[in-house]
Design an enzyme around this catalytic site. Structure first.
Site, PDB file in Angstrom:
ATOM      1  N   GLU A 224      31.908  38.115  41.563  1.00 54.00           N
ATOM      2  CA  GLU A 224      33.292  38.235  42.032  1.00 54.00           C
ATOM      3  C   GLU A 224      33.621  39.706  41.993  1.00 54.00           C
ATOM      4  O   GLU A 224      33.753  40.292  40.918  1.00 54.00           O
ATOM      5  CB  GLU A 224      34.239  37.482  41.089  1.00 54.00           C
TER       6      GLU A 224
ATOM      7  N   CYS B 280      42.132  42.356  41.136  1.00 49.94           N
ATOM      8  CA  CYS B 280      41.231  42.294  42.296  1.00 49.94           C
ATOM      9  C   CYS B 280      41.901  41.669  43.506  1.00 49.94           C
ATOM     10  O   CYS B 280      41.583  42.014  44.632  1.00 49.94           O
ATOM     11  CB  CYS B 280      39.965  41.542  41.935  1.00 49.94           C
TER      12      CYS B 280
HETATM   13  P1  NDP Z   1      32.375  47.588  36.769  1.00 53.26           P
HETATM   14  O1  NDP Z   1      31.538  47.009  37.834  1.00 53.26           O
HETATM   15  O2  NDP Z   1      32.309  49.024  36.504  1.00 53.26           O
HETATM   16  O3  NDP Z   1      32.050  46.871  35.381  1.00 53.26           O
HETATM   17  C1  NDP Z   1      32.086  45.470  35.230  1.00 53.26           C
HETATM   18  C2  NDP Z   1      31.272  45.091  34.004  1.00 53.26           C
HETATM   19  O4  NDP Z   1      29.880  45.339  34.242  1.00 53.26           O
HETATM   20  C3  NDP Z   1      31.625  45.886  32.763  1.00 53.26           C
HETATM   21  O5  NDP Z   1      31.514  45.051  31.630  1.00 53.26           O
HETATM   22  C4  NDP Z   1      30.557  46.945  32.758  1.00 53.26           C
HETATM   23  O6  NDP Z   1      30.353  47.502  31.484  1.00 53.26           O
HETATM   24  C5  NDP Z   1      29.347  46.155  33.193  1.00 53.26           C
HETATM   25  N1  NDP Z   1      28.243  46.939  33.730  1.00 53.26           N
HETATM   26  C6  NDP Z   1      28.225  48.234  34.150  1.00 53.26           C
HETATM   27  N2  NDP Z   1      26.995  48.568  34.622  1.00 53.26           N
HETATM   28  C7  NDP Z   1      26.227  47.453  34.507  1.00 53.26           C
HETATM   29  C8  NDP Z   1      24.871  47.135  34.859  1.00 53.26           C
HETATM   30  N3  NDP Z   1      24.062  48.024  35.425  1.00 53.26           N
HETATM   31  N4  NDP Z   1      24.423  45.879  34.620  1.00 53.26           N
HETATM   32  C9  NDP Z   1      25.229  44.946  34.093  1.00 53.26           C
HETATM   33  N5  NDP Z   1      26.515  45.184  33.738  1.00 53.26           N
HETATM   34  C10 NDP Z   1      27.009  46.420  33.948  1.00 53.26           C
HETATM   35  O7  NDP Z   1      33.850  47.101  37.113  1.00 53.26           O
HETATM   36  P2  NDP Z   1      35.197  47.494  36.383  1.00 53.26           P
HETATM   37  O8  NDP Z   1      35.147  47.118  34.942  1.00 53.26           O
HETATM   38  O9  NDP Z   1      35.510  48.892  36.767  1.00 53.26           O
HETATM   39  O10 NDP Z   1      36.239  46.476  37.070  1.00 53.26           O
HETATM   40  C11 NDP Z   1      36.957  46.799  38.192  1.00 53.26           C
HETATM   41  C12 NDP Z   1      36.387  46.102  39.400  1.00 53.26           C
HETATM   42  O11 NDP Z   1      36.331  44.698  39.189  1.00 53.26           O
HETATM   43  C13 NDP Z   1      37.239  46.271  40.634  1.00 53.26           C
HETATM   44  O12 NDP Z   1      36.444  46.636  41.740  1.00 53.26           O
HETATM   45  C14 NDP Z   1      37.835  44.889  40.887  1.00 53.26           C
HETATM   46  O13 NDP Z   1      38.141  44.619  42.202  1.00 53.26           O
HETATM   47  C15 NDP Z   1      36.798  44.000  40.320  1.00 53.26           C
HETATM   48  N6  NDP Z   1      37.391  42.743  39.908  1.00 53.26           N
HETATM   49  C16 NDP Z   1      37.111  41.628  40.635  1.00 53.26           C
HETATM   50  C17 NDP Z   1      37.702  40.419  40.314  1.00 53.26           C
HETATM   51  C18 NDP Z   1      37.388  39.180  41.092  1.00 53.26           C
HETATM   52  O14 NDP Z   1      37.666  38.081  40.643  1.00 53.26           O
HETATM   53  N7  NDP Z   1      36.795  39.282  42.253  1.00 53.26           N
HETATM   54  C19 NDP Z   1      38.634  40.312  39.196  1.00 53.26           C
HETATM   55  C20 NDP Z   1      38.821  41.528  38.488  1.00 53.26           C
HETATM   56  C21 NDP Z   1      38.207  42.698  38.842  1.00 53.26           C
HETATM   57  P3  NDP Z   1      31.189  48.822  31.055  1.00 53.26           P
HETATM   58  O15 NDP Z   1      32.628  48.589  31.408  1.00 53.26           O
HETATM   59  O16 NDP Z   1      30.981  48.830  29.608  1.00 53.26           O
HETATM   60  O17 NDP Z   1      30.588  49.933  31.842  1.00 53.26           O
END
Ligand code: NDP
Length: 520
Positions: free
Chosen positions: A237, A271
């Site tokens: 998502e 999002c």
């Molecule tokens: P990120 O993609 O930066 O991070 C999401 C999660 O993935 C975090 O826990 C992050 O850890 C982790 N992560 C980072 N790198 C990796 C990797 N290589 N492998 C596995 N996990 C990893 O997103 P954000 O936290 O910045 O969230 C914002 C985004 O989420 C926006 O684009 C938004 O649109 C989307 N979003 C979508 C929703 C939906 O339902 N479609 C709902 C809410 C948000 P860490 O933070 O510790 O780096």
């Protein structure tokens, strides 16, 4: 007991509304993930073997204890900077509603079924749903319950153990929810939290049997690619660039109210929030006037004031969003947009605050109309017609949510033509909490769904067990000659005739008929 890895510095969790250090948590890395997944793997078979009723009871105990624990909302508000009303009215309410619905959905999703084959009428096939084992949930920072622990609900009810890796920016709510899970007597290893940075999330993807990922498109792509290599199911998502369309037939008061809320909820860090607004020229002047009025009235400040009054907007949770907002704003101004409200960081407040910012006169080439902003900035573009609104709404690489305001039939017909997994007519955002409906993005907004019966069944493996119906054994011996050694020219000739008889004009062809077939 969580141990920190010696080489990796701990994560400092800071309150975005005050800059105060809330806690330090370890980056557990690969070793922490291995411990959590191993423990979860040992616990999973026992959990999966429980009757659904017992798993449902565990989820209800957890929910009740969360509602009784004032610390959950306090922690959530402190680490995210969002107003208390959003913490309770969106995140906690959502979790409760999700548990209620998913218990019911799981009854249907996990129910065994019998299928009666048409061709092998001497047999019947039983479909049995088995849990996958251990599901890894990786969540973003904007909704510490809704897109983190809540995503454990469906896999848990489906009989899996879950290991959750929350965002490093907001891990504290998840830690508290896992503590509550164990405190109410539920098996601790069935729902574990590992804290860490991106590499910890990547390590989780290496070990689990299924992945639920919510986050950015860039990270989602990496996670899905790795899950694909490992051949484990993965639901992503991802981002959104949700259009909000105001047709000339809309109730403008209601549209303006919904546009203000859906653009600035959680300071725009959602999002499915409204990212861009298109309004038909015929009503644009009045709609913009109403929207300006509403945005001007928004109150911004610390998220949990002692008076309990407001604010409408709290802090920006993740400081990088401030830079994106500033970049999109500057780009729009250079390209001719008009700034009517906001436009600056709040220097008078201690934490990360950016004024709710409204632009008018936007055009399609502006970054604010094309790239995800994910902050307290929204822009309005006037369009000549509903058709132009549709073209603009669909001109995006993302397709998560869309809103359309307009007269009933026109708005409903318009909704079907929008390229988006979710669409809501004459309201905004509440469709996220319609947990009965599968929710999944189109285009680069993700693959797969959460919610609905589909959202539970995807965390199972279906096993199809085909057995003989004992009374029909003699018929079966006859049919079995077709598919058995030794192959024989006479049997082949009979098989060929039988196939034509059955499918060319026979029974199967009759069954394939559609209503209206054969009419001139
Ligand atoms: P990120 O993609 O930066 O991070 C999401 C999660 O993935 C975090 O826990 C992050 O850890 C982790 N992560 C980072 N790198 C990796 C990797 N290589 N492998 C596995 N996990 C990893 O997103 P954000 O936290 O910045 O969230 C914002 C985004 O989420 C926006 O684009 C938004 O649109 C989307 N979003 C979508 C929703 C939906 O339902 N479609 C709902 C809410 C948000 P860490 O933070 O510790 O780096």
């Amino acid at each position: 007991m969580i141990e920190a890895s010696a080489a990796v510095p701990p994560i400092r969790v800071v309150a975005p509304a005050t800059g105060e250090l809330l806690a330090e948590v370890p980056d557990e890395g690969e070793a922490g993930v291995a411990r959590a997944v191993d423990a979860a793997r040992s616990a999973a078979p026992g959990w999966g073997a429980l009757p659904l009723r017992d798993r449902a009871e565990a989820l209800k105990r957890w929910r009740d204890a969360i509602l009784d624990d004032a610390g959950v909302v306090r922690t959530l508000v402190a680490e995210s900077g969002k107003p208390r009303q959003e913490a309770e009215g969106i995140e906690v309410l959502y979790l409760c509603e999700l548990i209620r619905f998913t218990i019911r959905a799981a009854r249907k999703a996990l129910r065994e079924e019998t299928r009666h084959p048409f061709l092998f009428l001497t047999k019947k096939t039983r479909l049995v749903r088995h849990p996958l084992g251990v599901v890894g949930v990786i969540g973003p920072w904007n909704f510490p319950i809704l897109n983190n622990a809540a995503d454990a609900v469906a896999p848990l009810l489906a009989g899996n153990a879950v290991v959750l890796k929350p965002s490093e920016v907001t891990p504290l709510t998840s830690i508290r929810l896992a503590e509550i899970w164990a405190r109410v007597g539920n098996p601790a290893d069935v729902f574990r939290v590992v804290t860490g940075r991106g590499a910890t999330g990547a390590a989780l993807v290496e070990r689990v049997d299924g992945v639920m990922f919510t986050g950015s498109v860039a990270t989602g792509r990496k996670v899905a690619a790795r899950a694909g290599e490992r051949l484990v199911p993965c639901v992503t998502e991802l981002g959104g660039k949700s259009p909000f369309v105001v047709l000339a037939s809309a109730n403008l008061e209601r549209a303006a109210e919904a546009a203000a809320w859906s653009s600035f909820v959680h300071s725009g860090q959602a999002c499915i929030r409204t990212e861009r607004i298109y309004v038909e020229e015929a009503v644009a002047g009045r709609f913009e006037e109403l929207l300006v009025e509403r945005v001007r009235a928004l109150r911004q400040g610390p998220p949990d004031p002692p008076s309990g009054e407001g604010p409408d907007l709290g802090a920006v949770t993740f400081p990088r969003q401030l830079e994106i907002v500033e970049r999109h704003l500057a780009d729009a101004l250079v390209k001719g947009a008009r700034l009517v409200i906001g436009g600056k960081r709040r220097k008078d407040l201690a934490g990360y605050f950016f004024e709710p910012t409204l632009l008018l006169g936007a055009t399609p080439e502006m970054a604010v109309m094309r790239e995800e902003t994910f902050g307290p900035l929204v822009a309005v573009m006037r369009v000549k017609s509903a058709e132009e609104a549709l073209r603009q709404a669909n001109a995006s690489h993302l397709g998560l949510n869309a809103t359309v305001f307009g007269g009933g039939a026109e708005a409903r017909a318009f909704a079907r033509r929008i390229e988006s997994g979710l669409v809501i007519v004459n309201d905004a955002l509440v469709n996220y909490i319609v947990v009965e409906a599968p929710l999944g993005g189109w285009k680069e907004s993700g693959v797969g769904v959460r919610h609905g019966i589909e959202g539970v069944r995807q965390w199972t493996r279906t096993q199809a067990i085909t057995v003989r119906r004992p009374l029909l054994a003699p018929v079966e011996r006859l049919v079995a000659k077709f598919l058995a050694f030794p192959y024989d020219a006479r049997v082949l000739a009979v098989l060929r005739r039988a196939t034509r008889l059955l499918y060319r004009r026979g029974l199967a062809a009759k069954l394939e008929r559609m209503p209206g077939d054969g009419r001139p």
